[in-house]
Every structure is written in C-alpha cells, then in structure tokens.
Design a protein around this motif. Structure first.
Motif, PDB file in Angstrom:
ATOM      1  N   ALA A 113       0.832  -1.205   0.000  1.00 20.48           N
ATOM      2  CA  ALA A 113       0.000   0.000   0.000  1.00 20.48           C
ATOM      3  C   ALA A 113       0.868   1.258   0.000  1.00 20.48           C
ATOM      4  N   LEU A 114       1.899   1.263   0.827  1.00 18.54           N
ATOM      5  CA  LEU A 114       2.776   2.437   0.907  1.00 18.54           C
ATOM      6  C   LEU A 114       3.508   2.674  -0.411  1.00 18.54           C
ATOM      7  N   VAL A 115       4.033   1.626  -1.006  1.00 17.19           N
ATOM      8  CA  VAL A 115       4.765   1.786  -2.264  1.00 17.19           C
ATOM      9  C   VAL A 115       3.833   2.290  -3.362  1.00 17.19           C
ATOM     10  N   LEU A 116       2.634   1.720  -3.456  1.00 21.36           N
ATOM     11  CA  LEU A 116       1.702   2.162  -4.496  1.00 21.36           C
ATOM     12  C   LEU A 116       1.331   3.637  -4.342  1.00 21.36           C
ATOM     13  N   VAL A 117       1.041   4.069  -3.120  1.00 23.25           N
ATOM     14  CA  VAL A 117       0.555   5.439  -2.910  1.00 23.25           C
ATOM     15  C   VAL A 117       1.698   6.444  -2.771  1.00 23.25           C
ATOM     16  N   ALA A 118       2.660   6.164  -1.894  1.00 20.29           N
ATOM     17  CA  ALA A 118       3.685   7.161  -1.586  1.00 20.29           C
ATOM     18  C   ALA A 118       4.858   7.154  -2.561  1.00 20.29           C
ATOM     19  N   VAL A 119       5.212   5.992  -3.082  1.00 25.53           N
ATOM     20  CA  VAL A 119       6.381   5.924  -3.959  1.00 25.53           C
ATOM     21  C   VAL A 119       5.982   6.087  -5.419  1.00 25.53           C
ATOM     22  N   ILE A 120       5.033   5.276  -5.857  1.00 25.91           N
ATOM     23  CA  ILE A 120       4.634   5.325  -7.265  1.00 25.91           C
ATOM     24  C   ILE A 120       3.705   6.497  -7.545  1.00 25.91           C
ATOM     25  N   GLY A 136     -10.821   2.749   2.251  1.00 28.29           N
ATOM     26  CA  GLY A 136     -10.533   2.999   3.667  1.00 28.29           C
ATOM     27  C   GLY A 136      -9.424   2.096   4.182  1.00 28.29           C
ATOM     28  N   THR A 137      -9.390   0.866   3.710  1.00 28.38           N
ATOM     29  CA  THR A 137      -8.346  -0.077   4.106  1.00 28.38           C
ATOM     30  C   THR A 137      -6.988   0.404   3.603  1.00 28.38           C
ATOM     31  N   ILE A 138      -6.954   0.910   2.363  1.00 26.30           N
ATOM     32  CA  ILE A 138      -5.697   1.432   1.797  1.00 26.30           C
ATOM     33  C   ILE A 138      -5.205   2.619   2.619  1.00 26.30           C
ATOM     34  N   LYS A 139      -6.131   3.551   2.931  1.00 25.91           N
ATOM     35  CA  LYS A 139      -5.736   4.724   3.723  1.00 25.91           C
ATOM     36  C   LYS A 139      -5.184   4.289   5.078  1.00 25.91           C
ATOM     37  N   SER A 140      -5.816   3.322   5.684  1.00 27.41           N
ATOM     38  CA  SER A 140      -5.374   2.830   6.983  1.00 27.41           C
ATOM     39  C   SER A 140      -4.000   2.163   6.870  1.00 27.41           C
ATOM     40  N   ARG A 141      -3.809   1.333   5.839  1.00 25.85           N
ATOM     41  CA  ARG A 141      -2.523   0.649   5.658  1.00 25.85           C
ATOM     42  C   ARG A 141      -1.386   1.638   5.397  1.00 25.85           C
ATOM     43  N   VAL A 142      -1.651   2.649   4.572  1.00 23.11           N
ATOM     44  CA  VAL A 142      -0.623   3.652   4.282  1.00 23.11           C
ATOM     45  C   VAL A 142      -0.265   4.411   5.551  1.00 23.11           C
TER      46      VAL A 142
END
Length: 157
Positions: A113-120, A136-142
C-alpha cells in the motif's frame, strides 16, 4: 615579422608547458608572449635569433606572473579550495539502506500500500483496485506503514 612569430608557436607551446607544468597555463603564457612580442615588435633587431627573443619574452613573463601570484593573497576563510572537493554521499547511502531495510521488515500488505501510494504516486482509489480492498483499508494501511517507518527510522523521518 608576424609570419616569423607564428612559425615559432609550436616551440613556444612546448617551452610554455615546461615552465608552467600544465597545458592550460601554458596556452595563456603563449598568448601573453605573442601579445608582448607584437606590442614590442619595434625592439626586435632583424638578423638576431627570433626564437631566442620570443623565449626570453616568455621566460620573463612567466617569472613576472610567478612573482605577482606570490604577492596575491587568496581568501582564507572564503577560499573555494578549502572546501570539500566531492560531497559526502555516504549519509544518503546509509539513509537509503536503512529505508530499504525498514521497508523489507514491514508486513507485506502495508509495504504494498505504501509503495503504491507514496512511492509510485497512485491514487488511493487505484491502489484499492490493484490490491482488491476498500479505499478505507488502503488509507489505513498507508497511515500504519508511515508510522512503522517513523518508528524504524527515528522520529526525525
């Protein structure tokens, strides 16, 4: 006379390199020598050895420049030569190594999740579609992944 001077340029360059020790300073010295020779063309006596006359001008110019540079003060505190030549890269390398290790130690679902949102730079919506879960799950995981990184790398991160 200018044709005679130009026929000695190669010899002047060689002699200039022997005086200066490097090609760039030798080129400057040759130019100064030729300029002085042209300015003082009236003092040349025809029938004398032109190359010796040019070498004398060059040698005198060289020693004048050496004396002048010895008198010039270089800036002490603000002199560029006192600074590092190459920037230290080991700090960035070590930080990169720590970041990679912290990501490797992180649970896979947080890391993805972090790599998809913050890196890519994918949107939360697209990351949710890729990972097959709610936004919501993605936001929580990030958010949790960022917390894990902060703890692993220290609060300054």
């Amino acid at each position: 006379m200018s044709d005679d001077i130009l026929s000695h340029v190669r010899a002047l360059k060689a002699y200039g390199r022997s005086l200066c020790g490097n090609a760039a300073d030798a080129e400057d010295l040759v130019q100064e020598t030729l300029l002085r020779a042209i300015e003082n063309a009236g003092s040349y006596r025809p029938g004398t050895h032109m190359r010796a006359w040019l070498f004398t001008i060059m040698r005198n110019r060289f020693y004048t420049n050496v004396r002048k540079s010895a008198r010039e003060r270089t800036g002490a505190a603000d002199c560029v030569s006192s600074g590092p030549i190459v920037q230290a890269t080991q700090d960035w390398h070590m930080a990169s190594q720590e970041m990679q290790q912290a990501l490797a130690d992180m649970p896979v679902h947080y890391r993805e999740a972090l790599v998809l949102v913050a890196v890519i730079g994918e949107s939360y919506q697209h990351a949710a579609e890729v990972l097959g879960c709610d936004i919501g799950t993605i936001k929580s995981r990030v958010n949790r992944a960022r917390g894990i990184l902060r703890r692993a790398l220290g609060e300054a991160a």
